[in-house]
Each structure stands twice: as structure tokens, then as C-alpha cells.
Design a protein around this motif. Sequence first.
Motif, PDB file in Angstrom:
ATOM      1  N   VAL A 117       0.867  -1.177   0.000  1.00  0.00           N
ATOM      2  CA  VAL A 117       0.000   0.000   0.000  1.00  0.00           C
ATOM      3  C   VAL A 117       0.906   1.229   0.000  1.00  0.00           C
ATOM      4  O   VAL A 117       1.908   1.265   0.727  1.00  0.00           O
ATOM      5  N   THR A 118       0.586   2.210  -0.810  1.00  0.00           N
ATOM      6  CA  THR A 118       1.412   3.416  -0.870  1.00  0.00           C
ATOM      7  C   THR A 118       0.567   4.641  -1.160  1.00  0.00           C
ATOM      8  O   THR A 118      -0.513   4.539  -1.748  1.00  0.00           O
ATOM      9  N   ASN A 119       1.040   5.785  -0.721  1.00  0.00           N
ATOM     10  CA  ASN A 119       0.377   7.051  -1.056  1.00  0.00           C
ATOM     11  C   ASN A 119       1.199   7.844  -2.069  1.00  0.00           C
ATOM     12  O   ASN A 119       1.097   9.063  -2.138  1.00  0.00           O
ATOM     13  N   SER A 120       1.978   7.139  -2.873  1.00  0.00           N
ATOM     14  CA  SER A 120       2.796   7.763  -3.913  1.00  0.00           C
ATOM     15  C   SER A 120       2.443   7.167  -5.273  1.00  0.00           C
ATOM     16  O   SER A 120       2.560   5.954  -5.475  1.00  0.00           O
ATOM     17  N   ILE A 121       2.055   8.026  -6.218  1.00  0.00           N
ATOM     18  CA  ILE A 121       1.712   7.520  -7.543  1.00  0.00           C
ATOM     19  C   ILE A 121       2.944   6.961  -8.259  1.00  0.00           C
ATOM     20  O   ILE A 121       2.846   5.999  -9.015  1.00  0.00           O
ATOM     21  N   HIS A 122       4.110   7.544  -8.004  1.00  0.00           N
ATOM     22  CA  HIS A 122       5.328   7.050  -8.645  1.00  0.00           C
ATOM     23  C   HIS A 122       5.754   5.703  -8.060  1.00  0.00           C
ATOM     24  O   HIS A 122       6.176   4.807  -8.807  1.00  0.00           O
ATOM     25  N   HIS A 123       5.637   5.549  -6.743  1.00  0.00           N
ATOM     26  CA  HIS A 123       5.914   4.236  -6.135  1.00  0.00           C
ATOM     27  C   HIS A 123       4.986   3.189  -6.738  1.00  0.00           C
ATOM     28  O   HIS A 123       5.411   2.087  -7.099  1.00  0.00           O
ATOM     29  N   ALA A 124       3.687   3.522  -6.818  1.00  0.00           N
ATOM     30  CA  ALA A 124       2.694   2.567  -7.300  1.00  0.00           C
ATOM     31  C   ALA A 124       2.997   2.122  -8.729  1.00  0.00           C
ATOM     32  O   ALA A 124       2.917   0.932  -9.050  1.00  0.00           O
ATOM     33  N   ALA A 125       3.371   3.064  -9.588  1.00  0.00           N
ATOM     34  CA  ALA A 125       3.658   2.726 -10.988  1.00  0.00           C
ATOM     35  C   ALA A 125       4.822   1.749 -11.089  1.00  0.00           C
ATOM     36  O   ALA A 125       4.770   0.775 -11.856  1.00  0.00           O
ATOM     37  N   THR A 126       5.868   1.992 -10.298  1.00  0.00           N
ATOM     38  CA  THR A 126       7.044   1.102 -10.319  1.00  0.00           C
ATOM     39  C   THR A 126       6.672  -0.297  -9.861  1.00  0.00           C
ATOM     40  O   THR A 126       7.092  -1.298 -10.454  1.00  0.00           O
ATOM     41  N   LEU A 127       5.878  -0.400  -8.809  1.00  0.00           N
ATOM     42  CA  LEU A 127       5.484  -1.696  -8.253  1.00  0.00           C
ATOM     43  C   LEU A 127       4.586  -2.466  -9.219  1.00  0.00           C
ATOM     44  O   LEU A 127       4.765  -3.671  -9.429  1.00  0.00           O
ATOM     45  N   VAL A 128       3.616  -1.775  -9.809  1.00  0.00           N
ATOM     46  CA  VAL A 128       2.685  -2.423 -10.730  1.00  0.00           C
ATOM     47  C   VAL A 128       3.421  -2.970 -11.948  1.00  0.00           C
ATOM     48  O   VAL A 128       3.115  -4.065 -12.438  1.00  0.00           O
ATOM     49  N   SER A 148      -0.036  11.619  -1.402  1.00  0.00           N
ATOM     50  CA  SER A 148      -1.474  11.836  -1.282  1.00  0.00           C
ATOM     51  C   SER A 148      -1.784  12.209   0.166  1.00  0.00           C
ATOM     52  O   SER A 148      -1.394  11.490   1.094  1.00  0.00           O
ATOM     53  N   VAL A 149      -2.485  13.320   0.345  1.00  0.00           N
ATOM     54  CA  VAL A 149      -2.807  13.801   1.689  1.00  0.00           C
ATOM     55  C   VAL A 149      -4.289  14.209   1.713  1.00  0.00           C
ATOM     56  O   VAL A 149      -5.007  14.072   0.734  1.00  0.00           O
ATOM     57  N   GLY A 150      -4.722  14.710   2.868  1.00  0.00           N
ATOM     58  CA  GLY A 150      -6.092  15.180   2.989  1.00  0.00           C
ATOM     59  C   GLY A 150      -7.016  14.130   3.580  1.00  0.00           C
ATOM     60  O   GLY A 150      -6.621  13.001   3.885  1.00  0.00           O
ATOM     61  N   SER A 151      -8.292  14.497   3.716  1.00  0.00           N
ATOM     62  CA  SER A 151      -9.263  13.646   4.412  1.00  0.00           C
ATOM     63  C   SER A 151      -9.516  12.331   3.692  1.00  0.00           C
ATOM     64  O   SER A 151      -9.694  11.284   4.327  1.00  0.00           O
ATOM     65  N   PHE A 152      -9.542  12.332   2.333  1.00  0.00           N
ATOM     66  CA  PHE A 152      -9.761  11.094   1.592  1.00  0.00           C
ATOM     67  C   PHE A 152      -8.646  10.092   1.884  1.00  0.00           C
ATOM     68  O   PHE A 152      -8.899   8.915   2.160  1.00  0.00           O
ATOM     69  N   ALA A 153      -7.419  10.559   1.792  1.00  0.00           N
ATOM     70  CA  ALA A 153      -6.273   9.686   2.042  1.00  0.00           C
ATOM     71  C   ALA A 153      -6.274   9.186   3.483  1.00  0.00           C
ATOM     72  O   ALA A 153      -6.031   8.004   3.750  1.00  0.00           O
TER      73      ALA A 153
END
Length: 245
Positions: A117-128, A148-153
Motif C-alpha cells: 500500500v502506498t500514497n505515492s503515484i510514482h511508487h505505485a507505478a514502479t510496483l505495478v 497523497s494527503v487530505g481527508s480522503f487519504a
Amino acid sequence: MILEKIAADQIVTLEALVSLLETSESTVRRDLDELEQERKLRRVHGGAEALPPIGAEPSNQEKSVKNIHEKRLLADKALTVISEGDVIFIDAGTTTALLVQALAQQAIMQAKSLTVVTNSIHHAATLVEQGIKTIIVGGLVKENTDASVGSFALKQIQSLNFDKAFVGMNGVDKEHLTTPDPEEALIKQAIIANAKETYVLADESKLGQFAFVKVATLDQVTLLTNRSSKAILQEIKKKTRVIEV
């Protein structure tokens, strides 16, 4: 003279200070250590730099070129504590990006059996790209840190549990872990609260530093840092588990 030089240039090398002060390298090192303990500068590899304002946060691009060797050692060590089948959280950041790279390059089934699980789009792309099961936390993406920050995250992270979490931090003093941004602090607090084990990856330059927002006390995490002669590290060891590399 050291402080005047740093105030003028923002960053100065050990070699330049030896020449300026006409003294030995060991003397300059001791002076820099003392000034850092007094929180008047920050030691970096090969010299020292001016302290940033406590609310300032450099971009990922700026951070990615600093202490790269030390950060890579931390990432390689973090990789060794990940077990087959773990559900792990990897925080946004430049040191954790090196952990993602190391994980993606690990050509064994252990990596394939993980859930990350990650809150980084760049981390996610590398892992996928490497076929690793990945869950990305959504929310407002901070441009300078890719987090990614804020109430949703925050709500998403609070609904999940993790075997292990790997987070970055801007400052590690003898009591607290700190970061410049209040919203990122809330995210990091939620990650720590929902992980069985949290590893903070902080290179030597973060030791003795502090930023605007307190994230957690030292006893809530395991600190992964570089081997250091800094006196502050001995104080930190009294409060929490420390892994040195």
C-alpha cells in the motif's frame, strides 16, 4: 567564521573550512559537530549547510540528490525485514523510493507475494510494472513530495492494517519524529497507528534535526539510520530500537 561562511554560501565543504580557518580537518569536524548539537547548522556528507526554516520542505527533486549512498544503504537494509506474504505500507519520499526500486529488482517470488500500500503515484507505478500487488491511496497529491494527503487519504489509511510500514521523516531528535507539513504529519500518524511495526528510514543528516510538526514519539517506531558518531544517536538509542547500517 564557520557560521558567517554558511550564512553567506548556505553550504560549505570541509575542505573549504580547513583552508579558511588554517587548521586541521579533525578540529573543523569537532567544531561542526558542536555547532550541529547547538542546532546552528546541519552536517552533510563532506561539509555542512544552513538550517532550513522549520516549516520549509524541499521538493523530491532536491532531496533525491542528497546523501544518495546513505539512503540506498537504508533501503537495502529495510528490504531484509520484509517477509513473504507481508502487507506493507511504503510512504512517499526519496528514501522510500529507493526501497521500492530495490523491491522491484528483487527477482524472487517473495516480492510477488507481497501486498504493498502506498500514497505515492510514482511508487505505485514502479510496483505495478513488476507485477507486485499494489494498493494506491487516493487524495490530494502534493506536487513537491508526491504524497497523497487530505481527508480522503486519511480515511483510507485508517481503514487498513499493515504488517510493516516504512516511512520517511524530516527530523529525528531525542524525543520526537517531525515533518514540515501538518497534513503529511496526519498521514504518517495514521500509518504508524495501523502498522504492527513501523520503520523510519532517516539518513544521518536527519539526526538532531526538527521540523514544524511532531508526528510521533521515538518509542512508537524502529529507527533505521546510518552508523554515526553523533552524540544525539546515543540519546535516541535510550528511547527506541535503532538499526544502524
